[in-house]
Motif scaffolding. Structure first.
Motif, PDB file in Angstrom:
ATOM      1  N   ASP A 288       2.430   9.486  -5.667  1.00  0.00           N
ATOM      2  CA  ASP A 288       2.977  10.806  -5.335  1.00  0.00           C
ATOM      3  C   ASP A 288       4.074  11.215  -6.316  1.00  0.00           C
ATOM      4  OD1 ASP A 288       1.239  10.845  -3.233  1.00  0.00           O
ATOM      5  OD2 ASP A 288       2.754  10.588  -1.673  1.00  0.00           O
TER       6      ASP A 288
ATOM      7  N   PRO B  96      -1.853   1.468   4.640  1.00  0.00           N
ATOM      8  CA  PRO B  96      -0.563   1.758   5.276  1.00  0.00           C
ATOM      9  C   PRO B  96      -0.497   1.366   6.748  1.00  0.00           C
ATOM     10  CG  PRO B  96      -1.245   3.592   3.897  1.00  0.00           C
ATOM     11  CD  PRO B  96      -2.413   2.646   3.947  1.00  0.00           C
TER      12      PRO B  96
ATOM     13  N   LYS C  87      -8.152   9.577  -5.900  1.00  0.00           N
ATOM     14  CA  LYS C  87      -8.907   9.115  -4.737  1.00  0.00           C
ATOM     15  C   LYS C  87     -10.393   8.935  -5.015  1.00  0.00           C
ATOM     16  CE  LYS C  87      -5.776  11.162  -1.324  1.00  0.00           C
ATOM     17  NZ  LYS C  87      -5.641  12.131  -0.211  1.00  0.00           N
TER      18      LYS C  87
ATOM     19  N   GLN D  22       1.310   4.260  -2.741  1.00  0.00           N
ATOM     20  CA  GLN D  22       1.163   5.672  -2.391  1.00  0.00           C
ATOM     21  C   GLN D  22       2.365   6.483  -2.870  1.00  0.00           C
ATOM     22  OE1 GLN D  22       1.238   8.260   1.709  1.00  0.00           O
ATOM     23  NE2 GLN D  22       0.083   6.337   1.730  1.00  0.00           N
TER      24      GLN D  22
ATOM     25  N   SER E 295       0.825  -1.205   0.000  1.00  0.00           N
ATOM     26  CA  SER E 295       0.000   0.000   0.000  1.00  0.00           C
ATOM     27  C   SER E 295       0.864   1.262   0.000  1.00  0.00           C
ATOM     28  CB  SER E 295      -0.918   0.017   1.228  1.00  0.00           C
ATOM     29  OG  SER E 295      -1.852  -1.040   1.170  1.00  0.00           O
ATOM     30  N   VAL E 296       1.901   1.261   0.826  1.00  0.00           N
ATOM     31  CA  VAL E 296       2.754   2.441   0.919  1.00  0.00           C
ATOM     32  C   VAL E 296       3.563   2.630  -0.364  1.00  0.00           C
ATOM     33  CG1 VAL E 296       4.575   3.566   2.227  1.00  0.00           C
ATOM     34  CG2 VAL E 296       2.865   2.219   3.419  1.00  0.00           C
TER      35      VAL E 296
ATOM     36  N   VAL F 111      -4.883   2.651  -0.167  1.00  0.00           N
ATOM     37  CA  VAL F 111      -3.576   3.263  -0.399  1.00  0.00           C
ATOM     38  C   VAL F 111      -3.231   4.336   0.628  1.00  0.00           C
ATOM     39  CG1 VAL F 111      -2.190   4.561  -2.087  1.00  0.00           C
ATOM     40  CG2 VAL F 111      -3.734   2.762  -2.865  1.00  0.00           C
ATOM     41  N   TYR F 112      -4.247   5.012   1.179  1.00  0.00           N
ATOM     42  CA  TYR F 112      -3.952   6.177   2.013  1.00  0.00           C
ATOM     43  C   TYR F 112      -4.360   6.056   3.478  1.00  0.00           C
ATOM     44  CZ  TYR F 112      -2.769   8.678  -2.258  1.00  0.00           C
ATOM     45  OH  TYR F 112      -2.174   9.066  -3.434  1.00  0.00           O
TER      46      TYR F 112
ATOM     47  N   GLU G  76      -8.708   5.212  -1.732  1.00  0.00           N
ATOM     48  CA  GLU G  76      -8.311   5.936  -0.520  1.00  0.00           C
ATOM     49  C   GLU G  76      -8.073   5.004   0.667  1.00  0.00           C
ATOM     50  OE1 GLU G  76      -9.166  10.098   1.798  1.00  0.00           O
ATOM     51  OE2 GLU G  76     -10.565   9.403   0.259  1.00  0.00           O
TER      52      GLU G  76
END
Length: 206
Positions: free
Chosen positions: A95, A130, A116, A91, A87-88, A125-126, A122
């Motif tokens: 980014d 994480p 998102k 992300q 997941s991170v 991943v966010y 969301e």
């Protein structure tokens, strides 16, 4: 089975890259896009990637010499952490791409809103995803401490690092150093766990 030199190094490189990302982030007042945003997120990506061999090494140390239930618990911690790492990584990749494609911060915000807006992105991943990284790390660290493979203060230091990032991302450099304190010696300490008595009392150096 011994850790490879790369696996041993990852226990230190991961936290150091996290610290570097936090320091670079502090210099980026606009928080992207630009050189600071991209270079910082490359360190972020490297930091999280380094924790793959870290998680696998801890799982092997926890599972060695234990019964089926113990191995299952070690596997659960590793799978949880690896899902969080995925997941991170996603992300960080989003980014980085957003930074490359956007001309200014407002364009980045719009791109993030579009990403998102897709169902499930969301939480995966966010938000929820994480968190699995931290939960898995703590599961493995706690098991190692319970087996007296490591000192009991190491999981506490990991918790302090996690709390620091939760309080403010500006504390990422401190969190990285806390992770370095907790993880750096483990690359060698956890080598060939099946040859070491799991019930041995941790030495002061641990």
């Amino acid at each position: 089975m011994s850790n490879s030199p790369w696996q041993r190094t990852a226990f230190s490189v991961g936290p150091l890259c996290m610290t570097a990302y936090g320091l670079i982030r502090l210099t980026d007042e606009e928080h992207g896009p630009g050189l600071a945003w991209s270079s910082g997120h490359l360190f972020f990506l490297a930091a999280v990637s380094c924790f793959v061999p870290v998680v696998l090494g801890m799982r092997r140390a926890v599972a060695a010499g234990r019964g089926r239930a113990g191995r299952a618990l070690a596997g659960a911690g590793a799978v949880t952490a690896l899902l969080g790492i995925a997941s991170v990584v996603a992300q960080a990749a989003i980014d980085l791409v957003a930074g490359f494609l956007s001309e200014d911060r407002e364009a980045m915000r719009e791109l993030f809103r579009r990403v998102k807006s897709h169902a499930g992105v969301e939480p995966a991943v966010y938000t929820v995803g994480p968190l699995l990284f931290h939960v898995g790390l703590l599961l493995l660290m706690t098991q190692l401490a319970a087996l007296r493979r490591i000192a009991a203060w190491r999981p506490v230091v990991v918790v302090a690092g996690i709390v620091a990032t939760g309080v403010s991302l500006d504390l990422l450099p401190a969190a990285g150093l806390l992770f370095l304190l907790a993880f750096a010696p483990l690359g060698r300490q956890l080598e060939e766990p099946e040859r070491r008595p799991l019930t041995a009392t941790a030495s002061p150096g641990r």
